[in-house]
Enzyme design. Structure first.
Site, short mmCIF file in Angstrom:
data_model
loop_
_atom_site.label_atom_id
_atom_site.label_comp_id
_atom_site.label_asym_id
_atom_site.label_seq_id
_atom_site.Cartn_x
_atom_site.Cartn_y
_atom_site.Cartn_z
N GLY A 14 -39.54 -31.93 -4.86
CA GLY A 14 -40.81 -32.30 -4.24
C GLY A 14 -40.95 -31.90 -2.79
O GLY A 14 -41.73 -32.48 -2.05
N SER A 15 -40.20 -30.88 -2.35
CA SER A 15 -40.33 -30.47 -0.94
C SER A 15 -41.72 -29.89 -0.66
O SER A 15 -42.29 -30.13 0.40
CB SER A 15 -39.23 -29.49 -0.54
OG SER A 15 -39.37 -28.26 -1.22
N ASN A 16 -42.28 -29.17 -1.62
CA ASN A 16 -43.65 -28.66 -1.42
C ASN A 16 -44.67 -29.78 -1.55
O ASN A 16 -45.69 -29.77 -0.85
CB ASN A 16 -43.95 -27.53 -2.42
CG ASN A 16 -43.32 -26.24 -1.96
OD1 ASN A 16 -43.65 -25.71 -0.91
ND2 ASN A 16 -42.37 -25.73 -2.74
N ARG A 96 -42.97 -25.51 -15.83
CA ARG A 96 -43.39 -25.46 -17.22
C ARG A 96 -44.26 -24.22 -17.41
O ARG A 96 -45.10 -23.91 -16.56
CB ARG A 96 -44.22 -26.69 -17.61
CG ARG A 96 -43.50 -28.00 -17.48
CD ARG A 96 -42.37 -28.18 -18.45
NE ARG A 96 -42.81 -28.05 -19.83
CZ ARG A 96 -42.01 -27.72 -20.83
NH1 ARG A 96 -40.72 -27.48 -20.61
NH2 ARG A 96 -42.47 -27.62 -22.06
N ASN A 110 -50.97 -21.89 -8.28
CA ASN A 110 -49.52 -21.99 -8.40
C ASN A 110 -48.86 -21.33 -7.21
O ASN A 110 -49.33 -20.32 -6.69
CB ASN A 110 -49.06 -21.30 -9.69
CG ASN A 110 -47.55 -21.41 -9.89
OD1 ASN A 110 -46.99 -22.49 -9.77
ND2 ASN A 110 -46.91 -20.30 -10.20
N HIS A 112 -45.53 -19.38 -5.97
CA HIS A 112 -44.45 -18.59 -6.58
C HIS A 112 -43.59 -17.97 -5.48
O HIS A 112 -44.12 -17.37 -4.54
CB HIS A 112 -45.03 -17.50 -7.48
CG HIS A 112 -43.97 -16.79 -8.26
ND1 HIS A 112 -43.35 -17.35 -9.35
CD2 HIS A 112 -43.39 -15.58 -8.07
CE1 HIS A 112 -42.44 -16.50 -9.80
NE2 HIS A 112 -42.44 -15.43 -9.05
N SER A 139 -46.04 -16.08 -2.88
CA SER A 139 -47.41 -15.85 -3.33
C SER A 139 -48.03 -17.16 -3.79
O SER A 139 -47.35 -18.02 -4.34
CB SER A 139 -47.45 -14.88 -4.51
OG SER A 139 -46.85 -13.65 -4.19
N ASP A 148 -47.46 -16.22 -14.22
CA ASP A 148 -47.43 -15.65 -12.85
C ASP A 148 -48.30 -14.40 -12.72
O ASP A 148 -47.95 -13.46 -11.98
CB ASP A 148 -45.99 -15.35 -12.43
CG ASP A 148 -45.15 -16.61 -12.33
OD1 ASP A 148 -45.71 -17.68 -12.05
OD2 ASP A 148 -43.93 -16.53 -12.54
#
Length: 194
Positions: A14-16, A96, A110, A112, A139, A148
């Site tokens: 959960g750092s982001n 996922r 998302n 990436h 990205s 992606d």
């Protein structure tokens, strides 16, 4: 005041998520307040659940292991998101592969850890590090049914400069923690300078 609600989906530390909570949640940009209205995690043991609690937020755990198929899991996630008035869903380390059950129904971005379209998939950090690329990067892209492969919204690069794998990974995470919140703000407030 206009309020924009976001959902954040995560799987791990959960750092982001923390970067979003620190830089975006309950803050006002261009007269628009951004609110983290929903947190979903597929891993009941994720450290991010504890991080969220420090901000007074509970996480809805939808364990993918409880579902017979990806589609059933995705339907449960979509149903949960649809209970709220969510303007944007953010995949912040959500590990996922999503089916069209999700991608056709949810507006999501998302994060990436590579310069897409290079190094797709779960091993992007090590794959990019072990390549002969002289740059690494991050990205942010729209989520589509192809892994992606959605339209790229933002990218940031850095030079290799003899970094170890640990330094490479640390640099990627440092960029992620700035680029993702900035991109969320830009999308929701149409602030080109965010």
């Amino acid at each position: 005041m206009v309020v924009k609600n976001i959902a954040v989906l995560f799987s791990g530390s959960g750092s982001n998520l923390q970067a979003i909570l620190e830089r975006v949640h309950d803050k006002i940009f261009n007269g628009i307040k951004i609110n983290v209205a929903l947190l979903i995690c597929n891993n009941p043991n994720a450290k991010g659940i504890e991080r969220a609690k420090k901000f007074g937020l509970d996480t809805v755990v939808i364990n993918h292991k409880d579902y017979a198929s990806r589609e059933e899991f995705d339907k449960a996630v979509v149903d949960e998101i649809n209970k709220y008035s969510i303007d944007l869903t953010i995949l912040a380390g959500f590990m996922r592969i999503l089916t069209p059950v999700f991608t056709d129904n949810i507006k999501a971005i998302n994060l990436h850890p590579s310069i897409l379209p290079l190094f797709k998939g779960a091993h992007a950090i090590t794959d990019s590090y072990h390549s002969d690329m002289q740059i690494g990067g991050v990205s942010v892209h729209w989520v589509s049914s192809e892994l992606d492969a959605g339209e790229i919204i933002a990218q940031k690069t850095f030079a290799r400069k003899d970094k170890t794998l640990q330094e490479w990974e640390k640099k990627i995470h440092k960029i992620e923690h700035k680029l993702l919140p900035k991109t969320i703000i830009k999308i929701l407030t149409k602030d080109k300078n965010a």
